[in-house]
Scaffold this active site. Structure first.
Site, PDB file in Angstrom:
ATOM      1  N   GLU A  88      22.768 -22.648 -99.535  1.00  0.00           N
ATOM      2  CA  GLU A  88      23.247 -22.314-100.879  1.00  0.00           C
ATOM      3  C   GLU A  88      24.330 -23.304-101.331  1.00  0.00           C
ATOM      4  O   GLU A  88      24.377 -23.691-102.501  1.00  0.00           O
ATOM      5  CB  GLU A  88      23.766 -20.878-100.901  1.00  0.00           C
TER       6      GLU A  88
ATOM      7  N   GLY B  31      23.773 -19.594 -91.845  1.00  0.00           N
ATOM      8  CA  GLY B  31      23.078 -20.829 -92.187  1.00  0.00           C
ATOM      9  C   GLY B  31      22.513 -20.811 -93.599  1.00  0.00           C
ATOM     10  O   GLY B  31      22.547 -21.822 -94.307  1.00  0.00           O
ATOM     11  N   VAL B  32      21.984 -19.664 -94.019  1.00  0.00           N
ATOM     12  CA  VAL B  32      21.398 -19.617 -95.367  1.00  0.00           C
ATOM     13  C   VAL B  32      22.446 -19.916 -96.436  1.00  0.00           C
ATOM     14  O   VAL B  32      22.138 -20.465 -97.489  1.00  0.00           O
ATOM     15  CB  VAL B  32      20.707 -18.274 -95.675  1.00  0.00           C
TER      16      VAL B  32
ATOM     17  N   ILE C   1      30.376 -15.946 -87.528  1.00  0.00           N
ATOM     18  CA  ILE C   1      29.677 -17.217 -87.764  1.00  0.00           C
ATOM     19  C   ILE C   1      29.244 -17.251 -89.225  1.00  0.00           C
ATOM     20  O   ILE C   1      28.665 -16.279 -89.713  1.00  0.00           O
ATOM     21  CB  ILE C   1      28.436 -17.344 -86.849  1.00  0.00           C
TER      22      ILE C   1
ATOM     23  N   HIS D 278      28.587 -10.591 -89.867  1.00  0.00           N
ATOM     24  CA  HIS D 278      27.804 -11.678 -89.268  1.00  0.00           C
ATOM     25  C   HIS D 278      28.673 -12.522 -88.372  1.00  0.00           C
ATOM     26  O   HIS D 278      29.085 -13.597 -88.787  1.00  0.00           O
ATOM     27  CB  HIS D 278      27.207 -12.524 -90.405  1.00  0.00           C
TER      28      HIS D 278
END
Lengths: 95, 179
Positions: free
Chosen positions: B83, B78-79, B75, B69
């Site tokens: 978390e 975002g998820v 990067i 990713h």
């Protein structure tokens, strides 16, 4: 204690406005696809009424806390059974 | 009273303030059921149990997630920022349960529930290897096992993410089961 006709009218008006406020809060905060004016005062909030789910319960508590300053706790969950009961709870606990 | 986590809460806090507690990665692991590769927070800088907390996560080039990713454009997803906030929320309610006695050091991790809702999450800037995330969370209203949490993450004093979540905490064993 008896009330004058004036008192009754004022109370009814205040109640009606609060109901309108809460209906708008429901529609806005829970992103309901319904016109606030179409929600009836005795409408069940969960199940066959507005079909809210348990996660909406929390959002409703947050919204009522933030916008009306009234707390809903686990002991109060009966007030979520219908719009009228919710408004009763808010009226009772407002400053 | 023999475990590390218990010692933390009964010994005087290393920070000056009475309320605030600092937690190492091992102490965080004592509060949560999460383990590698899904334990997000490196250190809790301070926590006011049940109220607010702040933690650090160092984003490293060595994190396997970055290999995918994305290749050539690493990067941090975002998820996983979400978390981080959710795990900090579990630290907040875990420390609160320990303090009020509704959990012991052996049972507190078992009380950690689920992520129930991501009401809103905004990702304002990308996060790169080398960034140190300052993760902050605040408790909101609680109804039953559902807890509202607002959180934000900054890097170098700039906001990279804001969020509002609902998380759950499982009831203590002698409580009534949730309806």
């Amino acid at each position: 204690m008896t009330m004058t006709l004036e008192d009754v009218r004022t109370r009814a008006q205040t109640r009606h406005e609060l109901c309108g406020q809460v209906k708008k809060l429901l529609v806005d905060r829970l992103s309901l696809d319904v016109d606030p004016g179409m929600i009836s005062d005795d409408q069940p909030l969960f199940g066959r009424g507005l079909e809210l789910d348990s996660i909406d319960t929390l959002e409703l508590a947050v919204a009522v806390q933030e916008e009306l300053g009234v707390t809903i706790t686990d002991d109060d969950t009966e007030c979520l059974l219908s719009l009228n009961r919710l408004v009763d709870h808010i009226e009772k606990n407002r400053g | 009273m023999g475990t590390e986590a218990a010692a933390t809460f009964t010994a005087p806090p290393r920070e000056a303030t009475r309320e605030s507690v600092r937690l190492s990665a091992d102490e965080i692991a004592g509060l949560l059921p999460h383990r590698y590769p899904f334990l997000m927070l490196d250190r809790v800088v301070h926590v006011t149990p049940g109220v607010s907390a702040e933690a650090i996560k160092n984003v490293s080039v060595a994190d396997p997630v970055l290999a995918g990713h994305f290749p050539g454009r690493m990067i941090f997803p975002g998820v996983l920022l979400i978390e981080c906030v959710a795990q900090l929320a579990a630290v907040m309610y875990g420390t609160a349960s320990l303090r009020e006695g509704s959990a012991t050091p052996d049972s507190v991790a078992g009380r950690v529930g689920y992520l129930a809702e991501v009401r809103q999450a905004k990702f304002l800037r990308p996060v790169y290897p080398g960034d140190q995330l300052i993760v902050q969370a605040h408790n909101g209203p609680r109804v039953g096992s559902l807890i509202s949490v607002t959180g934000q993450i900054s890097v170098d004093r700039e906001l990279v993410m804001t969020t509002r979540l609902a998380v759950t905490q499982r009831p203590a064993p002698d409580h009534q089961p949730d309806q």
